[in-house]
Design a protein around this motif. Structure first.
Motif: not given
Length: 89
Positions: A19-21, A48-51, A39-45
């Motif tokens: 995610l940092e890259a 998996l984390v969406a930006l 830019i926020d991180e959103e945990p999915i499942a």
């Protein structure tokens, strides 16, 4: 013309994507005339984390199209979606 803030969700191909890259690449690909707000991180499942990338653009023809095209070309992203668009006052 006014400005709008748009949220673009970037879905990584897998939980193993760095995610940092990805964030670094997003910052590098913001087109001219577009301002990166955050830019926020959103945990999915299942790890998996969406930006969620918030950008400010002019409310001109095309709007977020240039940003969408640039971000869609990032390696490791499976899809993108504009999830919110709001006019700035």
């Amino acid at each position: 013309m006014g400005e709008v803030v748009a949220t673009i969700k970037l879905m990584p191909e897998s939980p193993e994507v760095d995610l940092e890259a990805l964030k670094k690449e997003v910052r590098a690909r913001i087109p001219e005339g577009t301002e990166l707000h955050r830019i926020d991180e959103e945990p999915i499942a299942f790890g998996l984390v969406a930006l969620n990338v918030m950008v400010v653009v002019d409310d001109a023809e095309g709007g977020t199209e240039a940003a969408e095209e640039n971000l869609a070309g990032i390696e490791g992203i499976s899809n993108i979606e504009v999830t919110d668009v709001r006019r700035l006052m």
